[in-house]
Design a protein around this motif. Structure first.
Motif, PDB file in Angstrom:
ATOM      1  N   ASP A 139       7.530  -5.407  12.043  1.00 14.93           N
ATOM      2  CA  ASP A 139       8.333  -6.223  11.123  1.00 14.93           C
ATOM      3  C   ASP A 139       8.535  -5.529   9.785  1.00 14.93           C
ATOM      4  OD1 ASP A 139       8.459  -8.721  12.779  1.00 14.93           O
ATOM      5  OD2 ASP A 139       6.284  -8.528  12.605  1.00 14.93           O
ATOM      6  N   LEU A 140       7.692  -4.539   9.495  1.00 18.21           N
ATOM      7  CA  LEU A 140       7.757  -3.843   8.209  1.00 18.21           C
ATOM      8  C   LEU A 140       7.248  -2.412   8.406  1.00 18.21           C
ATOM      9  CD1 LEU A 140       6.570  -5.151   4.774  1.00 18.21           C
ATOM     10  CD2 LEU A 140       5.391  -3.198   5.732  1.00 18.21           C
ATOM     11  N   VAL A 141       7.928  -1.465   7.778  1.00 16.20           N
ATOM     12  CA  VAL A 141       7.434  -0.088   7.717  1.00 16.20           C
ATOM     13  C   VAL A 141       7.091   0.180   6.258  1.00 16.20           C
ATOM     14  CG1 VAL A 141       7.986   2.357   8.024  1.00 16.20           C
ATOM     15  CG2 VAL A 141       8.830   0.665   9.678  1.00 16.20           C
ATOM     16  N   LEU A 142       5.905   0.738   6.055  1.00 14.08           N
ATOM     17  CA  LEU A 142       5.449   1.052   4.699  1.00 14.08           C
ATOM     18  C   LEU A 142       5.289   2.564   4.585  1.00 14.08           C
ATOM     19  CD1 LEU A 142       4.310   0.509   1.904  1.00 14.08           C
ATOM     20  CD2 LEU A 142       2.247  -0.376   2.930  1.00 14.08           C
ATOM     21  N   ILE A 143       6.066   3.163   3.708  1.00 17.45           N
ATOM     22  CA  ILE A 143       5.971   4.610   3.461  1.00 17.45           C
ATOM     23  C   ILE A 143       5.108   4.831   2.233  1.00 17.45           C
ATOM     24  CG2 ILE A 143       7.297   6.688   2.820  1.00 17.45           C
ATOM     25  CD1 ILE A 143       7.692   5.767   5.724  1.00 17.45           C
ATOM     26  N   MET A 144       4.040   5.616   2.401  1.00 15.50           N
ATOM     27  CA  MET A 144       3.169   5.930   1.269  1.00 15.50           C
ATOM     28  C   MET A 144       3.787   7.079   0.467  1.00 15.50           C
ATOM     29  SD  MET A 144       0.706   3.770   1.456  1.00 15.50           S
ATOM     30  CE  MET A 144      -0.176   4.391   0.004  1.00 15.50           C
ATOM     31  N   SER A 145       3.945   6.830  -0.827  1.00 12.66           N
ATOM     32  CA  SER A 145       4.446   7.874  -1.720  1.00 12.66           C
ATOM     33  C   SER A 145       3.317   8.422  -2.594  1.00 12.66           C
ATOM     34  CB  SER A 145       5.611   7.347  -2.552  1.00 12.66           C
ATOM     35  OG  SER A 145       5.350   6.041  -3.013  1.00 12.66           O
ATOM     36  N   HIS A 161      12.733  11.567   1.170  1.00 10.19           N
ATOM     37  CA  HIS A 161      13.337  12.085   2.405  1.00 10.19           C
ATOM     38  C   HIS A 161      12.841  11.270   3.610  1.00 10.19           C
ATOM     39  CE1 HIS A 161      14.731  14.856   5.417  1.00 10.19           C
ATOM     40  NE2 HIS A 161      13.503  15.108   5.818  1.00 10.19           N
ATOM     41  N   LYS A 162      11.545  11.002   3.606  1.00 10.59           N
ATOM     42  CA  LYS A 162      10.965  10.242   4.718  1.00 10.59           C
ATOM     43  C   LYS A 162      11.509   8.814   4.748  1.00 10.59           C
ATOM     44  CE  LYS A 162       6.443  10.246   6.750  1.00 10.59           C
ATOM     45  NZ  LYS A 162       5.049  10.557   6.401  1.00 10.59           N
ATOM     46  N   THR A 163      11.669   8.231   3.571  1.00 11.90           N
ATOM     47  CA  THR A 163      12.222   6.872   3.481  1.00 11.90           C
ATOM     48  C   THR A 163      13.631   6.842   4.073  1.00 11.90           C
ATOM     49  OG1 THR A 163      10.889   6.441   1.523  1.00 11.90           O
ATOM     50  CG2 THR A 163      12.794   5.008   1.854  1.00 11.90           C
ATOM     51  N   ALA A 164      14.422   7.862   3.757  1.00 10.97           N
ATOM     52  CA  ALA A 164      15.786   7.923   4.296  1.00 10.97           C
ATOM     53  C   ALA A 164      15.762   8.054   5.825  1.00 10.97           C
ATOM     54  CB  ALA A 164      16.543   9.081   3.655  1.00 10.97           C
ATOM     55  N   LEU A 165      14.809   8.823   6.340  1.00 12.71           N
ATOM     56  CA  LEU A 165      14.689   8.959   7.805  1.00 12.71           C
ATOM     57  C   LEU A 165      14.386   7.601   8.449  1.00 12.71           C
ATOM     58  CD1 LEU A 165      12.549  12.216   8.268  1.00 12.71           C
ATOM     59  CD2 LEU A 165      14.952  11.883   8.876  1.00 12.71           C
ATOM     60  N   VAL A 166      13.467   6.867   7.822  1.00 23.35           N
ATOM     61  CA  VAL A 166      13.097   5.556   8.384  1.00 23.35           C
ATOM     62  C   VAL A 166      14.276   4.586   8.271  1.00 23.35           C
ATOM     63  CG1 VAL A 166      11.532   3.586   8.217  1.00 23.35           C
ATOM     64  CG2 VAL A 166      10.648   5.898   7.924  1.00 23.35           C
ATOM     65  N   ALA A 195      14.932   3.132  -8.830  1.00 27.69           N
ATOM     66  CA  ALA A 195      16.319   3.192  -8.338  1.00 27.69           C
ATOM     67  C   ALA A 195      16.476   4.293  -7.286  1.00 27.69           C
ATOM     68  CB  ALA A 195      17.281   3.411  -9.497  1.00 27.69           C
ATOM     69  N   LYS A 196      15.806   5.426  -7.485  1.00 28.04           N
ATOM     70  CA  LYS A 196      15.981   6.484  -6.472  1.00 28.04           C
ATOM     71  C   LYS A 196      15.251   6.144  -5.171  1.00 28.04           C
ATOM     72  CE  LYS A 196      12.538   9.735  -8.315  1.00 28.04           C
ATOM     73  NZ  LYS A 196      12.325  11.009  -9.018  1.00 28.04           N
ATOM     74  N   ALA A 200      17.221   5.825  -1.593  1.00 28.52           N
ATOM     75  CA  ALA A 200      16.769   6.476  -0.352  1.00 28.52           C
ATOM     76  C   ALA A 200      16.709   5.494   0.815  1.00 28.52           C
ATOM     77  CB  ALA A 200      15.411   7.127  -0.567  1.00 28.52           C
ATOM     78  N   GLY A 201      16.756   4.183   0.518  1.00 26.80           N
ATOM     79  CA  GLY A 201      16.801   3.207   1.609  1.00 26.80           C
ATOM     80  C   GLY A 201      15.749   2.119   1.583  1.00 26.80           C
ATOM     81  N   ALA A 202      14.840   2.158   0.621  1.00 27.09           N
ATOM     82  CA  ALA A 202      13.797   1.122   0.571  1.00 27.09           C
ATOM     83  C   ALA A 202      14.383  -0.211   0.109  1.00 27.09           C
ATOM     84  CB  ALA A 202      12.685   1.543  -0.387  1.00 27.09           C
TER      85      ALA A 202
END
Ligand code: DX5
Ligand code: ZN
Length: 232
Positions: A139-145, A161-166, A195-196, A200-202
């Motif tokens: 239900d949710l993907v969490l990308i660690m930055s 970059h990873k966020t955009a892939l997801v 904002a960036k 990226a898609g978040a």
């Protein structure tokens, strides 16, 4: 503008006044309450458990009574028994790191069977491959930055970059399934870089030190929302 969600991480709150801190940050405009669970095993730090989640649950609502999701980020290994305890304690979303579970699909199912939304968390160096096989249960993907374990670290740019892939993966999945998945990013997010991360898609943003490190949480959350408005 997309429906963006801001998820303050109470890791940076004053733990001696946790209920009050949760209430104040919700009044300041929080959409989720992000709850970081560390076990000194999966990560080199120790934080809070299900009893604390249960204690703050009654505070996870707005002044008008509408609920604010308790977003539990498990940095623990193993996962299953604790996930069940957090579900009982009132978690709305439970996310875990795939490396920390022997059977990722089973853990996702167990979280959903307990009535919660299930999330998968990817560290900066973790491959996304597992996601392709379990999208139907996520239900949710969490990308660690940042690397998990501590608040107040610097944002790792490669996470964009990873966020955009997801974003690509979950949009393709939504197109074929009709089901949407949240995309949350966690670590080093502030008003001046949110904002960036959105570009990226978040759609969901965790921020701990940026919010709780300032005297007026509403000023920070308002600045974050103002900067999100500039994102197409
Ligand atoms: C790190 C935690 C984060 C952390 C974020 O392991 O998962 O949620 O609290 O804190 P900031 O926003 O200070 O990087
Ligand atoms: Zn977190």
């Amino acid at each position: 503008m997309k429906p963006y969600r801001i998820a303050p991480s109470i890791l940076s709150a004053d733990f001696a006044r946790l209920g009050e801190e949760v209430r104040t940050v919700i009044d300041a405009g929080a959409d989720f309450i992000h709850f970081d669970v560390m076990d000194n095993h999966y990560v080199p730090n120790l934080t809070i458990g299900p009893q604390v989640a249960q204690s703050i649950k009654p505070y996870c609502k707005r002044a008008n009574g509408s609920p604010v999701a308790l977003d539990v980020h498990l940095m623990v290994e193993p996962v299953d028994a604790l996930a069940q305890l957090f579900a009982k304690a009132g978690a709305d979303i439970i996310s875990f790191h795939p490396e920390a579970s022997r059977h990722v699909d089973r853990t996702l199912q167990l979280i959903r069977d307990a009535g919660c939304k299930a999330g998968l968390v990817f560290n900066p160096a973790s491959s996304l491959e597992v996601l392709d096989y379990v999208l139907d249960k996520v239900d949710l993907v969490l990308i660690m930055s940042v690397n998990p374990g501590f608040g107040g670290q610097s944002f790792i740019e490669e996470a964009l970059h990873k966020t955009a892939l997801v974003r690509g993966k979950i949009d393709a999945y939504a197109a074929r399934s009709g089901r949407s998945i949240l995309l949350e990013v966690d670590g080093g997010i502030k008003a001046d870089n949110i904002a960036k991360v959105a570009a990226a898609g978040a759609d969901t943003f965790v921020a701990g030190s940026a919010i709780f490190g300032q005297p007026d949480y509403k000023v920070v959350i308002d600045a974050m929302r103002a900067n999100l408005e500039s994102v197409k």
